[in-house]
Design a protein around this motif. Structure first.
Motif, PDB file in Angstrom:
ATOM      1  N   THR A  22       0.824  -1.203   0.000  1.00 24.39           N
ATOM      2  CA  THR A  22       0.000   0.000   0.000  1.00 24.39           C
ATOM      3  C   THR A  22       0.860   1.255   0.000  1.00 24.39           C
ATOM      4  OG1 THR A  22      -1.798  -1.159   1.114  1.00 24.39           O
ATOM      5  CG2 THR A  22      -1.815   1.241   1.235  1.00 24.39           C
ATOM      6  N   LEU A  23       1.862   1.305   0.850  1.00 24.96           N
ATOM      7  CA  LEU A  23       2.733   2.482   0.899  1.00 24.96           C
ATOM      8  C   LEU A  23       3.524   2.648  -0.398  1.00 24.96           C
ATOM      9  CD1 LEU A  23       3.995   2.317   4.584  1.00 24.96           C
ATOM     10  CD2 LEU A  23       2.256   3.848   3.601  1.00 24.96           C
ATOM     11  N   THR A  24       3.941   1.543  -0.978  1.00 23.28           N
ATOM     12  CA  THR A  24       4.655   1.602  -2.257  1.00 23.28           C
ATOM     13  C   THR A  24       3.749   2.162  -3.343  1.00 23.28           C
ATOM     14  OG1 THR A  24       6.070  -0.259  -1.681  1.00 23.28           O
ATOM     15  CG2 THR A  24       5.816   0.218  -4.033  1.00 23.28           C
ATOM     16  N   ARG A  25       2.523   1.661  -3.394  1.00 28.10           N
ATOM     17  CA  ARG A  25       1.591   2.145  -4.418  1.00 28.10           C
ATOM     18  C   ARG A  25       1.253   3.615  -4.221  1.00 28.10           C
ATOM     19  NH1 ARG A  25      -2.421  -3.056  -5.360  1.00 28.10           N
ATOM     20  NH2 ARG A  25      -0.903  -4.198  -6.619  1.00 28.10           N
ATOM     21  N   ILE A  26       1.085   4.062  -2.987  1.00 32.36           N
ATOM     22  CA  ILE A  26       0.812   5.478  -2.731  1.00 32.36           C
ATOM     23  C   ILE A  26       2.006   6.325  -3.179  1.00 32.36           C
ATOM     24  CG2 ILE A  26       0.504   7.205  -0.922  1.00 32.36           C
ATOM     25  CD1 ILE A  26      -1.228   5.081   0.552  1.00 32.36           C
ATOM     26  N   ALA A  27       3.209   5.878  -2.870  1.00 36.99           N
ATOM     27  CA  ALA A  27       4.418   6.608  -3.261  1.00 36.99           C
ATOM     28  C   ALA A  27       4.561   6.688  -4.777  1.00 36.99           C
ATOM     29  CB  ALA A  27       5.652   5.946  -2.655  1.00 36.99           C
ATOM     30  N   GLN A  28       4.016   5.681  -5.474  1.00 33.20           N
ATOM     31  CA  GLN A  28       4.086   5.667  -6.941  1.00 33.20           C
ATOM     32  C   GLN A  28       2.884   6.352  -7.582  1.00 33.20           C
ATOM     33  OE1 GLN A  28       4.510   1.465  -7.684  1.00 33.20           O
ATOM     34  NE2 GLN A  28       6.711   1.525  -7.338  1.00 33.20           N
ATOM     35  N   ARG A  29       2.185   7.176  -6.788  1.00 35.59           N
ATOM     36  CA  ARG A  29       1.063   7.985  -7.252  1.00 35.59           C
ATOM     37  C   ARG A  29      -0.119   7.138  -7.714  1.00 35.59           C
ATOM     38  NH1 ARG A  29       2.796  13.510  -8.334  1.00 35.59           N
ATOM     39  NH2 ARG A  29       5.002  13.612  -7.886  1.00 35.59           N
ATOM     40  N   TRP A  30      -0.577   6.259  -6.843  1.00 35.48           N
ATOM     41  CA  TRP A  30      -1.754   5.438  -7.095  1.00 35.48           C
ATOM     42  C   TRP A  30      -2.938   6.363  -7.426  1.00 35.48           C
ATOM     43  CZ3 TRP A  30      -2.400   0.330  -7.654  1.00 35.48           C
ATOM     44  CH2 TRP A  30      -3.683  -0.192  -7.599  1.00 35.48           C
ATOM     45  N   PRO A  31      -3.736   6.035  -8.446  1.00 31.80           N
ATOM     46  CA  PRO A  31      -4.871   6.897  -8.819  1.00 31.80           C
ATOM     47  C   PRO A  31      -5.909   7.014  -7.702  1.00 31.80           C
ATOM     48  CG  PRO A  31      -4.516   5.146 -10.450  1.00 31.80           C
ATOM     49  CD  PRO A  31      -3.604   4.878  -9.312  1.00 31.80           C
ATOM     50  N   VAL A  32      -6.336   8.223  -7.428  1.00 35.86           N
ATOM     51  CA  VAL A  32      -7.329   8.468  -6.379  1.00 35.86           C
ATOM     52  C   VAL A  32      -8.628   7.728  -6.687  1.00 35.86           C
ATOM     53  CG1 VAL A  32      -8.721  10.251  -5.254  1.00 35.86           C
ATOM     54  CG2 VAL A  32      -6.312  10.670  -5.754  1.00 35.86           C
ATOM     55  N   ALA A  33      -8.975   7.616  -7.951  1.00 34.88           N
ATOM     56  CA  ALA A  33     -10.212   6.934  -8.350  1.00 34.88           C
ATOM     57  C   ALA A  33     -10.190   5.450  -7.981  1.00 34.88           C
ATOM     58  CB  ALA A  33     -10.443   7.093  -9.842  1.00 34.88           C
ATOM     59  N   GLU A  34      -9.006   4.887  -7.754  1.00 34.36           N
ATOM     60  CA  GLU A  34      -8.873   3.467  -7.439  1.00 34.36           C
ATOM     61  C   GLU A  34      -8.405   3.242  -5.997  1.00 34.36           C
ATOM     62  OE1 GLU A  34      -6.532   1.448 -10.355  1.00 34.36           O
ATOM     63  OE2 GLU A  34      -7.554   2.423 -12.008  1.00 34.36           O
ATOM     64  N   ILE A  35      -8.592   4.228  -5.141  1.00 36.39           N
ATOM     65  CA  ILE A  35      -8.095   4.138  -3.759  1.00 36.39           C
ATOM     66  C   ILE A  35      -8.706   2.959  -3.016  1.00 36.39           C
ATOM     67  CG2 ILE A  35      -9.742   5.663  -2.594  1.00 36.39           C
ATOM     68  CD1 ILE A  35      -5.959   5.851  -2.172  1.00 36.39           C
ATOM     69  N   GLU A  36      -9.925   2.590  -3.361  1.00 36.68           N
ATOM     70  CA  GLU A  36     -10.595   1.485  -2.685  1.00 36.68           C
ATOM     71  C   GLU A  36      -9.860   0.154  -2.898  1.00 36.68           C
ATOM     72  OE1 GLU A  36     -14.998  -0.249  -2.866  1.00 36.68           O
ATOM     73  OE2 GLU A  36     -14.878   1.933  -2.693  1.00 36.68           O
ATOM     74  N   MET A  37      -9.117   0.037  -3.981  1.00 39.41           N
ATOM     75  CA  MET A  37      -8.362  -1.185  -4.255  1.00 39.41           C
ATOM     76  C   MET A  37      -7.224  -1.388  -3.255  1.00 39.41           C
ATOM     77  SD  MET A  37      -9.834  -2.769  -6.671  1.00 39.41           S
ATOM     78  CE  MET A  37      -8.581  -3.987  -6.994  1.00 39.41           C
ATOM     79  N   LEU A  38      -6.875  -0.369  -2.494  1.00 39.15           N
ATOM     80  CA  LEU A  38      -5.798  -0.487  -1.517  1.00 39.15           C
ATOM     81  C   LEU A  38      -6.277  -1.021  -0.169  1.00 39.15           C
ATOM     82  CD1 LEU A  38      -3.865   2.835  -2.195  1.00 39.15           C
ATOM     83  CD2 LEU A  38      -3.406   0.552  -3.109  1.00 39.15           C
ATOM     84  N   MET A  39      -7.576  -1.151   0.009  1.00 41.98           N
ATOM     85  CA  MET A  39      -8.130  -1.621   1.276  1.00 41.98           C
ATOM     86  C   MET A  39      -7.769  -3.100   1.497  1.00 41.98           C
ATOM     87  SD  MET A  39      -9.276   1.158   2.257  1.00 41.98           S
ATOM     88  CE  MET A  39     -10.045   0.678   3.778  1.00 41.98           C
ATOM     89  N   GLN A  40      -7.688  -3.488   2.765  1.00 35.53           N
ATOM     90  CA  GLN A  40      -7.271  -4.848   3.109  1.00 35.53           C
ATOM     91  C   GLN A  40      -8.183  -5.911   2.509  1.00 35.53           C
ATOM     92  OE1 GLN A  40      -8.038  -2.512   5.419  1.00 35.53           O
ATOM     93  NE2 GLN A  40      -6.370  -2.264   6.835  1.00 35.53           N
ATOM     94  N   ALA A  41      -9.473  -5.668   2.477  1.00 33.21           N
ATOM     95  CA  ALA A  41     -10.413  -6.657   1.947  1.00 33.21           C
ATOM     96  C   ALA A  41     -10.181  -6.905   0.466  1.00 33.21           C
ATOM     97  CB  ALA A  41     -11.844  -6.200   2.190  1.00 33.21           C
ATOM     98  N   ARG A  42      -9.636  -5.931  -0.234  1.00 31.15           N
ATOM     99  CA  ARG A  42      -9.360  -6.076  -1.662  1.00 31.15           C
ATOM    100  C   ARG A  42      -7.951  -6.599  -1.936  1.00 31.15           C
ATOM    101  NH1 ARG A  42     -12.781  -3.556  -5.604  1.00 31.15           N
ATOM    102  NH2 ARG A  42     -14.660  -2.987  -4.490  1.00 31.15           N
TER     103      ARG A  42
END
Length: 56
Positions: A22-42
Motif C-alpha cells: 500500500t505504501l509503495t503504491r501510494i508513493a508511486q502515485r496510485w490513482p485516487v479513483a482506485e483508492i478502494e483497491m488499496l483496502m485490506q479486503a481487496r
C-alpha cells in the motif's frame, strides 16, 4: 496505524505485506479513483489477479 494492521489480520491478510504494498503504491502515485483497491479486503483479490496476469 494499529487499527489498520488489526483489520488486515481480521481479513486474513499479512499486515506487513499489505502495508508495504500500500505504501509503495501510494508513493508511486496510485490513482485516487482506485483508492478502494488499496483496502485490506481487496488486497487478496488484487494479489490473485496479479498472479493470474503473470501466469504464475
Amino acid at each position: 496505524m494499529a487499527t489498520l494492521l488489526q483489520t488486515a489480520k481480521m481479513n486474513c491478510v499479512d499486515p506487513l505485506a499489505w502495508l508495504s504494498q500500500t505504501l509503495t503504491r501510494i508513493a508511486q502515485r496510485w490513482p485516487v479513483a482506485e483508492i478502494e483497491m488499496l483496502m485490506q479486503a481487496r488486497y487478496m483479490t488484487a494479489s490473485l489477479d496479479e498472479i493470474s496476469e503473470t501466469g504464475s
